[in-house]
Write a protein that holds these residues in place. Structure first.
Motif, PDB file in Angstrom:
ATOM      1  N   GLN A   6       5.459 -63.458  40.147  1.00 18.94           N
ATOM      2  CA  GLN A   6       4.755 -62.447  40.931  1.00 18.94           C
ATOM      3  C   GLN A   6       5.778 -61.694  41.755  1.00 18.94           C
ATOM      4  OE1 GLN A   6       1.385 -61.646  40.971  1.00 18.94           O
ATOM      5  NE2 GLN A   6       1.457 -62.886  39.139  1.00 18.94           N
ATOM      6  N   TYR A   7       5.673 -60.394  41.811  1.00 22.35           N
ATOM      7  CA  TYR A   7       6.586 -59.548  42.558  1.00 22.35           C
ATOM      8  C   TYR A   7       6.027 -59.292  43.943  1.00 22.35           C
ATOM      9  CZ  TYR A   7       8.638 -58.699  38.044  1.00 22.35           C
ATOM     10  OH  TYR A   7       9.239 -58.865  36.833  1.00 22.35           O
ATOM     11  N   GLN A   8       6.920 -59.199  44.915  1.00 24.65           N
ATOM     12  CA  GLN A   8       6.520 -58.796  46.248  1.00 24.65           C
ATOM     13  C   GLN A   8       7.369 -57.588  46.603  1.00 24.65           C
ATOM     14  OE1 GLN A   8       7.077 -61.558  49.439  1.00 24.65           O
ATOM     15  NE2 GLN A   8       5.868 -60.347  50.839  1.00 24.65           N
ATOM     16  N   ALA A   9       6.730 -56.461  46.707  1.00 21.86           N
ATOM     17  CA  ALA A   9       7.439 -55.234  47.044  1.00 21.86           C
ATOM     18  C   ALA A   9       7.623 -55.152  48.545  1.00 21.86           C
ATOM     19  CB  ALA A   9       6.660 -54.028  46.540  1.00 21.86           C
ATOM     20  N   SER A  10       8.732 -54.553  48.960  1.00 22.58           N
ATOM     21  CA  SER A  10       9.011 -54.312  50.364  1.00 22.58           C
ATOM     22  C   SER A  10       9.516 -52.896  50.511  1.00 22.58           C
ATOM     23  CB  SER A  10      10.079 -55.280  50.885  1.00 22.58           C
ATOM     24  OG  SER A  10       9.627 -56.605  50.798  1.00 22.58           O
ATOM     25  N   ILE A  11       9.262 -52.316  51.661  1.00 22.71           N
ATOM     26  CA  ILE A  11       9.724 -50.964  51.939  1.00 22.71           C
ATOM     27  C   ILE A  11      10.764 -51.061  53.045  1.00 22.71           C
ATOM     28  CG2 ILE A  11       9.050 -48.686  52.777  1.00 22.71           C
ATOM     29  CD1 ILE A  11       6.271 -49.244  51.537  1.00 22.71           C
ATOM     30  N   PHE A  12      11.944 -50.466  52.791  1.00 22.63           N
ATOM     31  CA  PHE A  12      13.050 -50.492  53.736  1.00 22.63           C
ATOM     32  C   PHE A  12      13.327 -49.083  54.224  1.00 22.63           C
ATOM     33  CE2 PHE A  12      13.650 -54.147  51.050  1.00 22.63           C
ATOM     34  CZ  PHE A  12      14.093 -55.140  51.907  1.00 22.63           C
ATOM     35  N   ASN A  13      13.761 -48.955  55.460  1.00 24.57           N
ATOM     36  CA  ASN A  13      14.250 -47.667  55.941  1.00 24.57           C
ATOM     37  C   ASN A  13      15.634 -47.457  55.349  1.00 24.57           C
ATOM     38  OD1 ASN A  13      12.211 -46.632  57.503  1.00 24.57           O
ATOM     39  ND2 ASN A  13      12.885 -47.695  59.356  1.00 24.57           N
ATOM     40  N   TRP A  14      15.876 -46.254  54.864  1.00 28.47           N
ATOM     41  CA  TRP A  14      17.185 -45.954  54.301  1.00 28.47           C
ATOM     42  C   TRP A  14      17.644 -44.626  54.856  1.00 28.47           C
ATOM     43  CZ3 TRP A  14      20.561 -48.824  51.808  1.00 28.47           C
ATOM     44  CH2 TRP A  14      21.675 -48.197  51.276  1.00 28.47           C
ATOM     45  N   ASN A  15      18.824 -44.623  55.380  1.00 29.67           N
ATOM     46  CA  ASN A  15      19.421 -43.404  55.899  1.00 29.67           C
ATOM     47  C   ASN A  15      20.161 -42.730  54.744  1.00 29.67           C
ATOM     48  OD1 ASN A  15      20.992 -41.456  57.076  1.00 29.67           O
ATOM     49  ND2 ASN A  15      21.780 -42.787  58.711  1.00 29.67           N
ATOM     50  N   PRO A  16      19.747 -41.518  54.331  1.00 27.42           N
ATOM     51  CA  PRO A  16      20.403 -40.839  53.205  1.00 27.42           C
ATOM     52  C   PRO A  16      21.897 -40.601  53.435  1.00 27.42           C
ATOM     53  CG  PRO A  16      18.383 -39.706  53.796  1.00 27.42           C
ATOM     54  CD  PRO A  16      18.619 -40.747  54.835  1.00 27.42           C
ATOM     55  N   ASN A  17      22.341 -40.605  54.705  1.00 29.78           N
ATOM     56  CA  ASN A  17      23.769 -40.440  54.996  1.00 29.78           C
ATOM     57  C   ASN A  17      24.539 -41.746  54.833  1.00 29.78           C
ATOM     58  OD1 ASN A  17      23.341 -37.733  55.646  1.00 29.78           O
ATOM     59  ND2 ASN A  17      22.774 -38.275  57.742  1.00 29.78           N
ATOM     60  N   GLN A  18      23.807 -42.840  54.743  1.00 22.87           N
ATOM     61  CA  GLN A  18      24.407 -44.156  54.557  1.00 22.87           C
ATOM     62  C   GLN A  18      24.859 -44.281  53.107  1.00 22.87           C
ATOM     63  OE1 GLN A  18      21.544 -47.146  55.446  1.00 22.87           O
ATOM     64  NE2 GLN A  18      22.917 -48.857  55.126  1.00 22.87           N
ATOM     65  N   GLU A  19      25.993 -44.921  52.887  1.00 27.85           N
ATOM     66  CA  GLU A  19      26.487 -45.099  51.523  1.00 27.85           C
ATOM     67  C   GLU A  19      25.567 -46.061  50.786  1.00 27.85           C
ATOM     68  OE1 GLU A  19      30.455 -46.589  49.183  1.00 27.85           O
ATOM     69  OE2 GLU A  19      30.643 -45.896  51.251  1.00 27.85           O
ATOM     70  N   SER A  20      25.212 -45.705  49.562  1.00 22.51           N
ATOM     71  CA  SER A  20      24.309 -46.549  48.790  1.00 22.51           C
ATOM     72  C   SER A  20      25.070 -47.727  48.197  1.00 22.51           C
ATOM     73  CB  SER A  20      23.638 -45.742  47.679  1.00 22.51           C
ATOM     74  OG  SER A  20      24.600 -45.254  46.786  1.00 22.51           O
ATOM     75  N   PRO A  21      24.368 -48.851  47.939  1.00 20.11           N
ATOM     76  CA  PRO A  21      25.018 -50.013  47.329  1.00 20.11           C
ATOM     77  C   PRO A  21      25.589 -49.637  45.965  1.00 20.11           C
ATOM     78  CG  PRO A  21      22.827 -50.571  48.114  1.00 20.11           C
ATOM     79  CD  PRO A  21      22.966 -49.089  48.216  1.00 20.11           C
TER      80      PRO A  21
END
Length: 161
Positions: A6-21
């Motif tokens: 079973q999947y558990q989705a989560s919503i995170f705040n992401w700053n578009p200026n932050q470098e992505s993983p």
């Protein structure tokens, strides 16, 4: 992944200026060190329609189905289903399905599947569609994302014994 997972989705705040993983390890580090703004737990919500829709999506996200198929299956309008789902989980059913597919593709690629295999096994019908959603979530292209290559310590013959 096992079908029963079973999947558990989560919503995170992401700053578009932050470098992505740029790798699975960086993504995993971000997810484990950052508290989600909102979790979408399995089995929570006050709408039976939203819960049923989530359950159907969780079980069928890899297949080529549409919300209108859920509508036909349940006898409820597509608009009503979408509204109830969004009200309950703060995300549209289509967006939720795409997040599951992206996660599945990442998991498959990090377990040795080729990008092409992972894309189609996770439910996407085109490379362009996958790239579009990948860029939306990670602010980079799959080709710039570094996937973990599995280390095989045993040969195939040894694994069969």
């Amino acid at each position: 992944l096992k079908e029963s997972l079973q999947y558990q989705a989560s919503i995170f705040n992401w700053n578009p200026n932050q470098e992505s993983p740029k790798s699975w390890n960086e993504l995993n580090q971000f997810l484990t060190s950052t508290e989600p703004v909102f979790r979408i737990p399995n089995g929570i919500g006050n709408s039976k329609t939203a819960q049923l829709t989530k359950k159907i999506i969780d079980q069928n996200f890899k297949s080529d189905f549409k919300i209108s198929d859920i509508s036909k299956q349940t006898g409820l309008s597509r608009i009503f289903i979408s509204r109830e789902f969004k009200k309950c989980f703060n995300i549209s059913p289509v967006e939720y399905r795409h997040q599951l597919r992206i996660y599945e593709a990442l998991t498959l690629m990090n377990h040795g599947s080729s990008v092409t295999e992972a894309i189609f096994q996770s439910g996407y019908s085109s490379l362009n569609q996958f790239i579009s959603y990948f860029k939306k979530y990670f602010y980079t292209t799959p080709s710039r994302y570094h996937f973990k290559k599995p280390k095989l310590t045993k040969t195939c013959a040894e694994l069969l014994l």
